[in-house]
Design an enzyme around this catalytic site. Structure first.
Site, PDB file in Angstrom:
ATOM      1  N   ASP A  15      78.976   7.646  30.520  1.00 47.12           N
ATOM      2  CA  ASP A  15      77.966   8.235  31.403  1.00 47.12           C
ATOM      3  C   ASP A  15      76.587   8.062  30.798  1.00 47.12           C
ATOM      4  OD1 ASP A  15      77.038  10.102  33.623  1.00 47.12           O
ATOM      5  OD2 ASP A  15      76.327  11.144  31.825  1.00 47.12           O
ATOM      6  N   TYR A  20      67.634   9.170  30.089  1.00 47.17           N
ATOM      7  CA  TYR A  20      68.012   9.097  28.687  1.00 47.17           C
ATOM      8  C   TYR A  20      67.239   7.978  27.984  1.00 47.17           C
ATOM      9  CZ  TYR A  20      71.964  11.912  30.369  1.00 47.17           C
ATOM     10  OH  TYR A  20      72.750  12.873  30.950  1.00 47.17           O
ATOM     11  N   LYS A  32      72.753   7.876  37.122  1.00 40.00           N
ATOM     12  CA  LYS A  32      72.223   8.960  37.952  1.00 40.00           C
ATOM     13  C   LYS A  32      71.015   8.515  38.758  1.00 40.00           C
ATOM     14  CE  LYS A  32      74.003  12.223  34.563  1.00 40.00           C
ATOM     15  NZ  LYS A  32      74.259  11.308  33.436  1.00 40.00           N
TER      16      LYS A  32
END
Length: 342
Positions: A52, A57, A81
């Site tokens: 993930d 990030y 995401k």
């Protein structure tokens, strides 16, 4: 190898111990390219084949690193995401901490949950990853906890603004296998379920050895609607990883832990000590007992952390430990425990 569990609405099977790639975006500390590569390779070879990541990030750094490692593999499941777009900012330079990440990627984050924002985020992620397929898309950090007074507007971007419709289009076309929410609050998941059929929810910090607020309402709703749950934040931002034996500060929910949380962790740690069990092993294994949960994804930033996590996952913990935690009121009486009959 690590067993896999199936997301019922899709048939997609993911490893029950997955890899949270926030650390590969230089979360709190720089991680070199070589260390990042070795870390993910070690996890993949051990069977942690669900990975993930997110644009947030490292402002795109994690996605770039993850994509480079997954490009030639066919045995992995990848989630990223939507909800934040990365916009270039020439004024940014260096790897000073921004939004918790020590990344030199010169992008700033802008929230956009609209139809066009979701589609652009998806397409941008494909480019950063260098991949032709993303398996799961999560809507990242929607809800009142993140947006406060702006929640109604941002949530409307998903409903009347077409964000959910974009995700349905991607799923229906086969561009993705599944979509859901990636959040720190379960209440927004119930709200979303009134508008769209979710496949899976990545819930961080709300169903852990320390906190089971999701147990009464949210998890039963997931079982009833065949929505799978991936658990992030199993250590509640670190306090279940470090324990509280040493002097503080102790971190919980991305900040300093209040006294009542410290005391609860002290009691959890004492029970684990009596049974010769690492608190970290109990924290990692506990959520997997719930029938809605398909995976737990700790954040891992080094090969040593991968090795440690695999040992904690495999550690056999005594049944008496779980019974004492329940009898002491440290886990909810209705919570499923490892070793309980299915």
């Amino acid at each position: 190898m690590i067993p896999k569990r199936t997301i019922p609405r899709t048939g997609l099977a993911i490893s029950e111990l997955g890899f949270g790639a926030a650390s590969l975006g230089n979360l709190y500390r720089p991680v070199g390219d070589g260390e990042a590569k070795a870390t993910l390779e070690a996890a993949l070879e051990a069977g942690m084949t669900y990975v993930d990541t997110a644009p947030r990030y490292g402002h795109g750094l994690s996605e770039r690193r993850v994509g480079d490692l997954l490009r030639d593999r066919r045995d992995t499941v990848l989630s990223t995401k939507v909800g934040r777009l990365l916009t270039p900012d020439p004024s940014l330079s260096g790897d000073g901490e921004r939004h918790g990440f020590r990344s030199a990627m010169p992008f700033e984050q802008v929230y956009d949950y609209s139809h066009d924002g979701v589609m652009r985020s998806y397409e941008d992620s494909l480019q950063r990853l260098g991949l032709a397929k993303i398996d799961i898309l999560y809507v990242h950090d929607i809800g009142r906890l993140t947006h406060g007074d702006d929640h109604e507007r941002t949530f409307a971007q998903l409903t009347t603004g077409g964000g959910f419709r974009a995700l349905e289009r991607l799923r229906d076309s086969g561009a993705i296998n599944a979509f859901g929410l990636g959040v720190n609050e379960w209440e927004i998941c119930l709200e979303a379920m009134d508008h769209v059929d979710l496949d899976v929810v990545l819930l961080a910090g709300r169903y852990t050895l320390l906190e089971q607020t999701a147990l009464t309402t949210f998890l039963p709703a997931c079982l009833a609607r065949r929505v799978s749950v991936v658990i992030g934040g199993a250590y509640n931002s670190g306090i279940l990883a470090s324990g509280v034996k040493r002097d503080g500060p102790h971190y919980y929910d991305y900040g300093q832990a209040p006294d009542d949380i410290v005391e609860r962790v002290r009691r959890l740690e004492a029970v684990c000590d009596r049974h010769g069990a690492p608190l970290t092993a109990a924290a990692l294994q506990f959520p997997l007992a719930h029938p809605a949960v398909v995976s737990v994804i700790p954040g891992l930033g080094s090969v040593a952390r991968v090795d440690q996590t695999l040992a904690l996952y495999a550690r056999k913990l005594p049944a008496d430990l779980w019974r004492e935690l329940r009898s002491e009121g440290l886990v909810d009486a209705e919570a499923a425990l490892p070793g309980d009959p299915a």
